[in-house]
Design a protein around this motif. Structure first.
Motif, PDB file in Angstrom:
ATOM      1  N   ASP A  87      62.800 144.045 -22.834  1.00  0.00           N
ATOM      2  CA  ASP A  87      61.828 144.035 -23.921  1.00  0.00           C
ATOM      3  C   ASP A  87      62.463 143.771 -25.283  1.00  0.00           C
ATOM      4  OD1 ASP A  87      59.458 145.458 -22.281  1.00  0.00           O
ATOM      5  OD2 ASP A  87      61.332 146.527 -21.902  1.00  0.00           O
ATOM      6  N   LEU A  88      63.786 143.895 -25.349  1.00  0.00           N
ATOM      7  CA  LEU A  88      64.495 143.740 -26.616  1.00  0.00           C
ATOM      8  C   LEU A  88      65.823 143.035 -26.374  1.00  0.00           C
ATOM      9  CD1 LEU A  88      65.045 144.416 -29.646  1.00  0.00           C
ATOM     10  CD2 LEU A  88      65.961 146.620 -28.853  1.00  0.00           C
ATOM     11  N   LEU A  89      66.036 141.971 -27.114  1.00  0.00           N
ATOM     12  CA  LEU A  89      67.307 141.235 -27.054  1.00  0.00           C
ATOM     13  C   LEU A  89      67.881 141.175 -28.460  1.00  0.00           C
ATOM     14  CD1 LEU A  89      69.450 139.349 -25.788  1.00  0.00           C
ATOM     15  CD2 LEU A  89      67.841 137.443 -26.140  1.00  0.00           C
ATOM     16  N   ILE A  90      69.034 141.796 -28.650  1.00  0.00           N
ATOM     17  CA  ILE A  90      69.714 141.740 -29.951  1.00  0.00           C
ATOM     18  C   ILE A  90      70.934 140.847 -29.813  1.00  0.00           C
ATOM     19  CG2 ILE A  90      70.872 143.046 -31.776  1.00  0.00           C
ATOM     20  CD1 ILE A  90      69.115 145.411 -31.145  1.00  0.00           C
ATOM     21  N   LEU A  91      70.885 139.710 -30.503  1.00  0.00           N
ATOM     22  CA  LEU A  91      71.952 138.703 -30.443  1.00  0.00           C
ATOM     23  C   LEU A  91      72.982 139.022 -31.524  1.00  0.00           C
ATOM     24  CD1 LEU A  91      69.571 135.653 -30.044  1.00  0.00           C
ATOM     25  CD2 LEU A  91      71.053 136.585 -28.256  1.00  0.00           C
TER      26      LEU A  91
END
Length: 251
Positions: A87-91
């Motif tokens: 649900d969350l992708l932090i690049l």
């Protein structure tokens, strides 16, 4: 501490140390299961996972080189298998000042790998999910404001990555996924700042004087985390953290 991320799965790239590790801890405190990504240093990643678990959170360490095709898929699969969803992708992962990774490494990591990671992730991310791209003022403003010679190739590659992600917004809109950009000034204690100061002695001090203050790793991680699941954020919201007036005045 609000548990607003309970039941959510998160991937944070480059999270075995520094900003990524600090962000992982904050996200886990809010209930998310976090995939802690590392390229080579397994003990360091396991230490981050242990810290999260000891605080009552959920995390798993996953080795993945983002510049390799299998890397992105491994991270996505780990989130789904361990936490039920992504649900969350932090690049957060970036680089390019390493001397041993080849001439085109900055572009491969800061542009190509970011796009591959997003395209892989959105295959499983449900509507309402969020992607956060972490960058620097030196990269975000590189088209208008020059930076240190030693950092310019990295800055241009990170800006190319940001532009490439923005081009994916129509696809993200279709899927109901939001892209958020977080740009920070030079951060005290990071590998990039250390390498820059080595290449151009005094770089950190002069930047500190120009900005008035440089954020610590923990302070910047808190700024990233407070944008996660924040109500009312528009598509492509761009948050400028610390020292941006100095850049805006030079555009």
């Amino acid at each position: 501490m609000s548990k607003d991320l309970e039941g959510k799965g998160a991937v944070i790239t480059g999270s075995s140390r520094g900003i990524g590790a600090a962000t992982a801890q904050l996200i886990a405190e809010r209930g998310a299961g976090v995939v802690v990504n590392y390229r080579a240093k397994a003990p360091r990643a396991r230490k981050v996972v242990k810290g999260i678990e000891e605080a009552g959170g959920k995390a798993v360490a996953v080795q993945a080189d983002l510049t390799e095709a299998a890397g992105a898929q491994a991270l996505v699969d780990a989130a789904v298998e361990n936490f039920g969803s992504l649900d969350l992708l932090i690049l957060n992962a970036s680089g390019g000042m390493e001397a041993d990774r080849g001439e085109d490494y900055a572009l491969r990591l800061n542009r190509d790998a970011q796009v591959t990671m997003v395209k892989t992730a959105i295959e499983v991310m449900p509507a309402g999910s969020q992607i956060v791209f972490v960058t620097s003022h030196q990269a975000h403003f590189i088209k208008e404001v020059t930076t240190l010679d030693a950092y310019e190739p990295v800055a241009r590659s990170k800006r190319a990555g940001e532009d490439a992600l923005r081009e994916l917004v129509p696809t993200l809109d279709e899927k109901g996924i939001k892209l958020t950009i977080v740009s920070g000034d030079m951060i005290e204690g990071t590998i990039t700042a250390t390498l820059l100061d080595r290449a151009e002695p005094g770089a950190i001090e002069s930047r500190r004087e120009a900005a008035g203050k440089l954020y610590t790793v923990e302070e910047f991680a808190a700024e990233i985390a407070q944008l996660v699941n924040k109500p009312g954020l528009e598509q492509e919201h761009t948050e400028l953290v610390g020292g941006a007036q100095d850049f805006l005045s030079r555009q």
